[in-house]
Motif scaffolding. Sequence first.
Motif, mmCIF file in Angstrom:
data_model
loop_
_atom_site.group_PDB
_atom_site.id
_atom_site.type_symbol
_atom_site.label_atom_id
_atom_site.label_comp_id
_atom_site.label_asym_id
_atom_site.label_seq_id
_atom_site.Cartn_x
_atom_site.Cartn_y
_atom_site.Cartn_z
ATOM 1 N N PRO A 1 34.977 30.942 36.360
ATOM 2 C CA PRO A 1 35.561 30.858 35.021
ATOM 3 C C PRO A 1 35.065 31.946 34.072
ATOM 4 O O PRO A 1 34.058 32.615 34.316
ATOM 5 C CB PRO A 1 35.124 29.480 34.533
ATOM 6 C CG PRO A 1 33.839 29.221 35.252
ATOM 7 C CD PRO A 1 34.018 29.839 36.609
ATOM 8 N N VAL A 2 35.792 32.089 32.972
ATOM 9 C CA VAL A 2 35.432 33.045 31.927
ATOM 10 C C VAL A 2 33.986 32.856 31.486
ATOM 11 O O VAL A 2 33.257 33.835 31.245
ATOM 12 C CB VAL A 2 36.392 32.898 30.724
ATOM 13 C CG1 VAL A 2 35.825 33.582 29.488
ATOM 14 C CG2 VAL A 2 37.768 33.469 31.067
ATOM 15 N N GLU A 3 33.562 31.603 31.364
ATOM 16 C CA GLU A 3 32.219 31.317 30.863
ATOM 17 C C GLU A 3 31.139 31.985 31.705
ATOM 18 O O GLU A 3 30.090 32.391 31.188
ATOM 19 C CB GLU A 3 31.984 29.800 30.841
ATOM 20 C CG GLU A 3 32.813 29.044 29.837
ATOM 21 C CD GLU A 3 34.262 28.822 30.277
ATOM 22 O OE1 GLU A 3 34.576 29.098 31.473
ATOM 23 O OE2 GLU A 3 35.073 28.390 29.439
ATOM 24 N N ALA A 4 31.386 32.123 33.008
ATOM 25 C CA ALA A 4 30.395 32.746 33.884
ATOM 26 C C ALA A 4 30.243 34.224 33.561
ATOM 27 O O ALA A 4 29.122 34.763 33.583
ATOM 28 C CB ALA A 4 30.797 32.558 35.344
ATOM 29 N N GLU A 5 31.346 34.888 33.256
ATOM 30 C CA GLU A 5 31.274 36.295 32.887
ATOM 31 C C GLU A 5 30.589 36.467 31.532
ATOM 32 O O GLU A 5 29.674 37.295 31.388
ATOM 33 C CB GLU A 5 32.667 36.911 32.821
ATOM 34 C CG GLU A 5 32.655 38.357 32.336
ATOM 35 C CD GLU A 5 34.049 38.960 32.224
ATOM 36 O OE1 GLU A 5 34.401 39.766 33.097
ATOM 37 O OE2 GLU A 5 34.767 38.626 31.260
ATOM 38 N N VAL A 6 31.015 35.697 30.551
ATOM 39 C CA VAL A 6 30.480 35.840 29.201
ATOM 40 C C VAL A 6 28.971 35.604 29.188
ATOM 41 O O VAL A 6 28.206 36.388 28.602
ATOM 42 C CB VAL A 6 31.194 34.873 28.232
ATOM 43 C CG1 VAL A 6 30.554 34.938 26.847
ATOM 44 C CG2 VAL A 6 32.681 35.199 28.157
ATOM 45 N N ALA A 7 28.523 34.544 29.849
ATOM 46 C CA ALA A 7 27.094 34.226 29.868
ATOM 47 C C ALA A 7 26.299 35.343 30.534
ATOM 48 O O ALA A 7 25.207 35.707 30.069
ATOM 49 C CB ALA A 7 26.858 32.904 30.592
ATOM 50 N N SER A 8 26.834 35.904 31.607
ATOM 51 C CA SER A 8 26.119 36.973 32.303
ATOM 52 C C SER A 8 26.052 38.243 31.465
ATOM 53 O O SER A 8 25.020 38.929 31.460
ATOM 54 C CB SER A 8 26.785 37.260 33.649
ATOM 55 O OG SER A 8 26.065 38.233 34.371
ATOM 56 N N SER B 1 37.529 39.191 30.009
ATOM 57 C CA SER B 1 37.641 38.262 28.881
ATOM 58 C C SER B 1 37.358 38.957 27.564
ATOM 59 O O SER B 1 36.475 39.808 27.471
ATOM 60 C CB SER B 1 36.670 37.085 29.064
ATOM 61 O OG SER B 1 35.326 37.536 29.027
ATOM 62 N N ILE B 2 38.079 38.560 26.545
ATOM 63 C CA ILE B 2 37.894 39.138 25.214
ATOM 64 C C ILE B 2 36.577 38.659 24.604
ATOM 65 O O ILE B 2 35.960 39.371 23.802
ATOM 66 C CB ILE B 2 39.100 38.804 24.303
ATOM 67 C CG1 ILE B 2 39.132 39.732 23.087
ATOM 68 C CG2 ILE B 2 39.095 37.344 23.907
ATOM 69 C CD1 ILE B 2 39.441 41.168 23.410
ATOM 70 N N GLU B 3 36.107 37.475 24.997
ATOM 71 C CA GLU B 3 34.842 36.965 24.462
ATOM 72 C C GLU B 3 33.676 37.861 24.882
ATOM 73 O O GLU B 3 32.767 38.124 24.090
ATOM 74 C CB GLU B 3 34.597 35.532 24.950
ATOM 75 C CG GLU B 3 35.581 34.520 24.408
ATOM 76 C CD GLU B 3 36.831 34.364 25.258
ATOM 77 O OE1 GLU B 3 37.589 33.408 25.034
ATOM 78 O OE2 GLU B 3 37.052 35.211 26.148
#
Length: 348
Positions: free
Chosen positions: A159-166, A190-192
Amino acid sequence: MIDPHVHLRDWDQAEKETLGHGMEVAFRCKIDELFDMPNTNPPLTTEAAIRKRLKDAAHASQDVRYHLWAGVTSDLKQVEEVASLAKTLFPSVIGLKLFAGHSTGNMGLVDEAMQRTVYQTLAKVGYEGMVAVHCEKESLLKSDLEDAHDFSSHSLARPVEAEVASVFDQIQFSEEAGFKGHLHICHLSSIEALRGIEEAKRNHRRISCAVTPHHALLTTEDAKDRSLYAKMNPPLRSETQRSSLFAALLQGRVDWIETDHAPHTLVDKEAGACGIPGFSGLLLLVKQLIEHGASPALLTQLLGGRILQVARLEEREISIPSYDQLSDLSLAASLAYPYDSFSKLRLR
């Protein structure tokens, strides 16, 4: 044009692609400079492998400027040695690559303590070159949501969250370690994550990011069409994410475009291998950017100008195909591979 993120395979993966084939197709697409990634087989993590790769590439093509990213491992002595080698062999070795999550080649350093230690080691030895990072936080992946019969489910499993957190991890870990080099975040989906990178830039960090043609043009809806084999890491995202990243390219918020060109055999793709050929998609993305008003100056920055600055390479002219050439060149590039994830888009 310059493509700073390709996987040209060869060696024990020559059935997927050879250096000569990848460089020839790139050159036909008006790409005359490539940065090759280290998750080859065997990997580019030792001086012997790196020197052999550079020699093989020199023999494979006289038309394309070739550089490679040297891979870092969990062996801190190896990190020191490869950092020294990157200094000695620059610009042939353009920088270092850290996989902060597993992808093709199983080179992931997923332990956060180890990621911190890598940056600390690079700071200790005074390495101030580029480190390119594949950002997906392993602890946030959801492998149980993967459906082997539906490639669009890959976006649920990663998920997007995995990219953003990393991304936030790498910014924090490198800063706390006193790392003075340049941090490059590969293939944003992801834009985030982009917003986090922009915040780091405002804080005067040496950091850049790139977007691929597939994340700017394709979505999870495309991945549902199995014939497109549109499965890669990080995965395709929603139309909201895709359109936001495309807009960010037009707004000059992204440093450059990189293809993440990663061919496989059709048998491998049927079995779920991640990665797609990218040269065809690059040309289609340039075409769509022009149709949406991208200026020649912006395209020059996205397709080589900014890379030359960040990588500290000698300035040179960046030549981009004319609008009228782009569709024909893209079609020709797609015929060089047994499948084409961008074929549906070409017909729209």
